[in-house]
Design an enzyme around this catalytic site. Structure first.
Site, PDB file in Angstrom:
ATOM      1  N   CYS A  52       0.835  -1.214   0.000  1.00  0.00           N
ATOM      2  CA  CYS A  52       0.000   0.000   0.000  1.00  0.00           C
ATOM      3  C   CYS A  52       0.870   1.265   0.000  1.00  0.00           C
ATOM      4  O   CYS A  52       1.638   1.488   0.930  1.00  0.00           O
ATOM      5  CB  CYS A  52      -0.913  -0.065   1.222  1.00  0.00           C
ATOM      6  N   CYS A  55       0.715   3.543   2.919  1.00  0.00           N
ATOM      7  CA  CYS A  55       1.387   3.006   4.115  1.00  0.00           C
ATOM      8  C   CYS A  55       2.880   3.298   4.050  1.00  0.00           C
ATOM      9  O   CYS A  55       3.505   3.634   5.056  1.00  0.00           O
ATOM     10  CB  CYS A  55       1.189   1.498   4.227  1.00  0.00           C
ATOM     11  N   ARG A 290      25.193   2.575  37.240  1.00  0.00           N
ATOM     12  CA  ARG A 290      24.405   3.459  38.100  1.00  0.00           C
ATOM     13  C   ARG A 290      23.176   2.705  38.629  1.00  0.00           C
ATOM     14  O   ARG A 290      23.309   1.859  39.476  1.00  0.00           O
ATOM     15  CB  ARG A 290      24.018   4.719  37.327  1.00  0.00           C
ATOM     16  N   TRP A 358      23.976  14.473  53.099  1.00  0.00           N
ATOM     17  CA  TRP A 358      24.678  15.088  51.958  1.00  0.00           C
ATOM     18  C   TRP A 358      26.191  14.932  52.108  1.00  0.00           C
ATOM     19  O   TRP A 358      26.899  14.535  51.181  1.00  0.00           O
ATOM     20  CB  TRP A 358      24.258  16.561  51.875  1.00  0.00           C
ATOM     21  N   HIS A 361      27.304  11.333  51.726  1.00  0.00           N
ATOM     22  CA  HIS A 361      27.310  10.962  50.301  1.00  0.00           C
ATOM     23  C   HIS A 361      28.568  11.542  49.627  1.00  0.00           C
ATOM     24  O   HIS A 361      29.212  10.863  48.839  1.00  0.00           O
ATOM     25  CB  HIS A 361      26.017  11.483  49.646  1.00  0.00           C
TER      26      HIS A 361
HETATM   27  C1  LIG Z   1      24.194   4.210  51.217  1.00  0.00           C
HETATM   28  C2  LIG Z   1      25.132   3.896  50.072  1.00  0.00           C
HETATM   29  C3  LIG Z   1      26.470   3.649  50.308  1.00  0.00           C
HETATM   30  C4  LIG Z   1      27.343   3.349  49.241  1.00  0.00           C
HETATM   31  N1  LIG Z   1      28.663   3.055  49.493  1.00  0.00           N
HETATM   32  C5  LIG Z   1      29.471   2.653  48.473  1.00  0.00           C
HETATM   33  C6  LIG Z   1      30.804   2.228  48.713  1.00  0.00           C
HETATM   34  O1  LIG Z   1      31.265   2.222  49.855  1.00  0.00           O
HETATM   35  N2  LIG Z   1      31.562   1.801  47.653  1.00  0.00           N
HETATM   36  C7  LIG Z   1      31.062   1.765  46.385  1.00  0.00           C
HETATM   37  O2  LIG Z   1      31.763   1.375  45.460  1.00  0.00           O
HETATM   38  N3  LIG Z   1      29.802   2.204  46.125  1.00  0.00           N
HETATM   39  C8  LIG Z   1      29.008   2.621  47.137  1.00  0.00           C
HETATM   40  N4  LIG Z   1      27.713   3.006  46.880  1.00  0.00           N
HETATM   41  C9  LIG Z   1      27.303   3.195  45.471  1.00  0.00           C
HETATM   42  C10 LIG Z   1      27.798   4.554  44.941  1.00  0.00           C
HETATM   43  O3  LIG Z   1      27.718   5.561  45.943  1.00  0.00           O
HETATM   44  C11 LIG Z   1      26.972   5.067  43.760  1.00  0.00           C
HETATM   45  O4  LIG Z   1      25.612   4.986  44.085  1.00  0.00           O
HETATM   46  C12 LIG Z   1      27.210   4.311  42.473  1.00  0.00           C
HETATM   47  O5  LIG Z   1      28.576   4.284  42.175  1.00  0.00           O
HETATM   48  C13 LIG Z   1      26.463   5.013  41.301  1.00  0.00           C
HETATM   49  O6  LIG Z   1      26.941   6.334  41.178  1.00  0.00           O
HETATM   50  P1  LIG Z   1      26.189   7.512  40.434  1.00  0.00           P
HETATM   51  O7  LIG Z   1      27.098   8.144  39.489  1.00  0.00           O
HETATM   52  O8  LIG Z   1      24.915   7.008  39.883  1.00  0.00           O
HETATM   53  O9  LIG Z   1      25.885   8.616  41.549  1.00  0.00           O
HETATM   54  P2  LIG Z   1      25.442   8.419  43.034  1.00  0.00           P
HETATM   55  O10 LIG Z   1      26.587   8.624  43.945  1.00  0.00           O
HETATM   56  O11 LIG Z   1      24.672   7.167  43.196  1.00  0.00           O
HETATM   57  O12 LIG Z   1      24.459   9.650  43.243  1.00  0.00           O
HETATM   58  C14 LIG Z   1      23.180   9.699  42.666  1.00  0.00           C
HETATM   59  C15 LIG Z   1      22.832  11.135  42.382  1.00  0.00           C
HETATM   60  O13 LIG Z   1      22.754  11.843  43.613  1.00  0.00           O
HETATM   61  C16 LIG Z   1      23.231  13.180  43.431  1.00  0.00           C
HETATM   62  N5  LIG Z   1      24.303  13.381  44.422  1.00  0.00           N
HETATM   63  C17 LIG Z   1      25.625  13.120  44.273  1.00  0.00           C
HETATM   64  N6  LIG Z   1      26.268  13.435  45.404  1.00  0.00           N
HETATM   65  C18 LIG Z   1      25.351  13.899  46.269  1.00  0.00           C
HETATM   66  C19 LIG Z   1      25.410  14.405  47.591  1.00  0.00           C
HETATM   67  N7  LIG Z   1      26.558  14.505  48.255  1.00  0.00           N
HETATM   68  N8  LIG Z   1      24.256  14.801  48.188  1.00  0.00           N
HETATM   69  C20 LIG Z   1      23.094  14.732  47.533  1.00  0.00           C
HETATM   70  N9  LIG Z   1      22.982  14.285  46.269  1.00  0.00           N
HETATM   71  C21 LIG Z   1      24.091  13.869  45.637  1.00  0.00           C
HETATM   72  C22 LIG Z   1      23.693  13.314  41.999  1.00  0.00           C
HETATM   73  O14 LIG Z   1      22.659  13.905  41.258  1.00  0.00           O
HETATM   74  C23 LIG Z   1      23.866  11.886  41.565  1.00  0.00           C
HETATM   75  O15 LIG Z   1      23.630  11.712  40.189  1.00  0.00           O
HETATM   76  C24 LIG Z   1      26.837   3.312  47.922  1.00  0.00           C
HETATM   77  C25 LIG Z   1      25.484   3.567  47.690  1.00  0.00           C
HETATM   78  C26 LIG Z   1      24.627   3.840  48.733  1.00  0.00           C
HETATM   79  C27 LIG Z   1      23.152   4.079  48.469  1.00  0.00           C
END
Ligand SMILES: Cc1cc2nc3c(=O)[nH]c(=O)nc-3n(C[C@H](O)[C@H](O)[C@H](O)COP(=O)(O)OP(=O)(O)OC[C@H]3O[C@@H](n4cnc5c(N)ncnc54)[C@H](O)[C@@H]3O)c2cc1C
Length: 501
Positions: A52, A55, A290, A358, A361
């Site tokens: 078609c 289409c 991530r 914060w 993190h």
């Molecule tokens: C509780 C916890 C502990 C962890 N500990 C480890 C570890 O010991 N070793 C390891 O290898 N991985 C660890 N991870 C995983 C690591 O921190 C990341 O989550 C992973 O590497 C993915 O990183 P990302 O780039 O997606 O950013 P992420 O660090 O996951 O952050 C996600 C988003 O949060 C925002 N962000 C970044 N920093 C901050 C901040 N300081 N305050 C607020 N917002 C923020 C940004 O927009 C970022 O894109 C941990 C995760 C969690 C939840």
């Protein structure tokens, strides 16, 4: 093999200088299976005939829209699966008859399962499958979709020029403001994934039970997503029956499950549409970089800014205990536990808890920054940074100086950081959220309702029946991944951060 065939196809496509198709070709043999398994909430089926001419001319229009919704590079993934069926192919005759296809091209819209269960004569009415009567060009089709989803008002409407918000050219700290408005969907996905992991690993026992209850209380009152609040409250209401403390104290969870209790099983904490198996705000440019851990951080931050002063200590200990008991990344939970344990006095202000999280993190970021740089394990598009960057929050910075070893020393304006975090993880996070899902129409009113409800107290469900759904493939893969890495993990005793306060 299929693999080599697809490689060949890619080469052929490139040779001809054509773009690969975004819409999925269906036929009588795969129609039901594809529509049954898709995570998308809606499907469009285009019935056409390859001979078609109209289409053929329509195809580029249809493809322009399919680019937005289909495939790994989709700009708006998981919402609509766009498909086509060639009625001129003999194998599809019965299928096309089933839908009473009277002209070509003919487009239908509906929830994917409705197409499958449509039976020999599908109900082509408003509740089941709709004929798309105004989709002659890409513009008109997208307008029709926007109207159908209640997205006809900017900034909610989808546009043909929309680009993937995972910004290919900029670093995450620059593109963040545009992305955070979608992060609530990742917070839902992370919540759901966390509970799937808890269930799959049978992690509820006499030592972890209290932590889970505490965290659920936090979720019920302050989760930014209404449906996660609702699911958490349903779980909490039934918790004692599902996981009785007396049984958990002396019996294994297997016994409880055998006795018909402990059926967290396939319960979906944020409703049966979640997890969807994709990430939006937390989508990496490489697999496995991530996703879940990013979503978990965003969940914790979004909870922290929503609690009242008087709840800040409870929120702190609930978060610490949850991570310690249920985050099966040994290094992560241990480091986080150390940071929690080093807090010497209880929090009595939201601000203090928000800033502590914060800063914790950022300590993780700082450590990983070095590790990922030396090992090359980070996501090149999302390098770890001390956050927020100056671009993201200029007023957060009083001064920044470069140390001799290359690290930078930042003098933060903590009041400004708190203001920024409250807005970023508070209102901005739910800007485009409608409380029901991406697809149900993002009206201003729904957003406003959702913001109000999320800071109010417990929402008691009317029917507390648990939703049973099949755990997603994405979770299965994730659980296997974690399991393989954590084979020898031992569960620790519960920590109690100022438990008597
Ligand atoms: C509780 C916890 C502990 C962890 N500990 C480890 C570890 O010991 N070793 C390891 O290898 N991985 C660890 N991870 C995983 C690591 O921190 C990341 O989550 C992973 O590497 C993915 O990183 P990302 O780039 O997606 O950013 P992420 O660090 O996951 O952050 C996600 C988003 O949060 C925002 N962000 C970044 N920093 C901050 C901040 N300081 N305050 C607020 N917002 C923020 C940004 O927009 C970022 O894109 C941990 C995760 C969690 C939840």
């Amino acid at each position: 093999s299929v693999g080599s065939r697809s490689v060949l196809r890619a080469v052929v496509v490139e040779k001809n200088g054509n773009q690969p198709d975004f819409a999925v070709d269906l036929n009588a043999t795969n129609f039901d299976a594809v529509l049954r398994d898709t995570p998308a909430t809606y499907a469009i089926v285009e019935f056409f005939a390859h001979w078609c001419p109209a289409c053929r001319n329509y195809k580029p229009h249809y493809e322009k829209v399919a680019r937005l919704f289909n495939g790994p590079e989709a700009v708006h993934p998981g919402i609509i699966l766009m498909t086509r069926v060639d009625c001129a192919s003999k194998i599809n005759t019965e299928l096309c008859d089933r839908f009473s296809v009277g002209h070509y091209p003919m487009l239908f819209w509906g929830a994917p399962p409705k197409f499958v269960s449509a039976g020999p004569k599908p109900k082509l009415d408003k509740n089941e499958i709709l004929g798309i009567d105004d989709g002659r060009t890409a513009d008109r089709l997208l307008n029709w979709i926007n109207k159908q989803l209640g997205r006809h008002v900017t900034p909610f409407s989808y546009g043909l020029e929309d680009e993937k918000f995972e910004n290919e050219h900029l670093q995450s700290n620059v593109s963040d403001p545009g992305q955070i408005v979608r992060a609530v969907y990742d917070v839902e996905e992370a919540t759901s994934t966390a509970f799937d992991i808890i269930s799959a690993h049978k992690m509820i026992n006499s030592e972890t039970r209290a932590s889970l209850i505490k965290f659920l209380q936090l979720l019920v009152a302050h989760h930014p997503s209404r449906r996660c609040r609702k699911g958490s409250s349903e779980f909490l209401v039934n918790f004692d029956e599902l996981y009785p403390s007396d049984m958990l104290a002396d019996k294994k969870q297997e016994t409880i499950i055998a006795n018909g209790k402990g059926t967290l099983g396939n319960f979906q904490i944020c409703g049966k549409e979640v997890p969807r198996g994709y990430w939006m705000f937390c989508r990496g440019s490489r697999n496995d970089t991530r996703g879940f851990s990013c979503g978990l951080w965003v969940l914790l931050h979004s909870l922290s800014v929503r609690v009242e002063d008087g709840e800040s200590q409870m929120a702190f200990s609930a978060s610490c205990e949850f991570i310690h008991s249920f985050f099966i990344c040994e290094e992560c939970r241990q480091h986080f536990h150390d940071m929690c344990s080093s807090v010497s006095s209880p929090f009595n202000k939201t601000r203090d808890f928000v800033l502590w999280l914060w800063s914790a993190h950022n300590k993780v970021n700082e450590r990983l920054m070095k590790e990922e740089t030396s090992l090359g394990t980070g996501d090149p598009k999302f390098p770890k940074v001390i956050w927020p960057s100056k671009q993201l929050c200029p007023s957060c910075y009083l001064s920044q100086s470069q140390e001799r070893n290359g690290t930078s020393q930042i003098d933060w304006d903590r009041d400004e950081v708190f203001k920024f975090l409250s807005s970023y993880y508070g209102k901005m996070l739910v800007t485009v959220y409608n409380g029901k899902g991406l697809e149900d129409g993002g009206t201003d009113k729904a957003v406003a309702d959702d913001l109000t409800v999320s800071t109010n107290a417990l929402v008691v469900p009317v029917g507390a029946a648990l939703a049973i759904a099949v755990a997603s493939c994405a979770f299965g893969a994730l659980a296997c991944f974690w399991r393989s890495r954590q084979k020898n993990r031992k569960y620790f005793h519960q920590p109690h951060y100022f438990k008597n306060i």
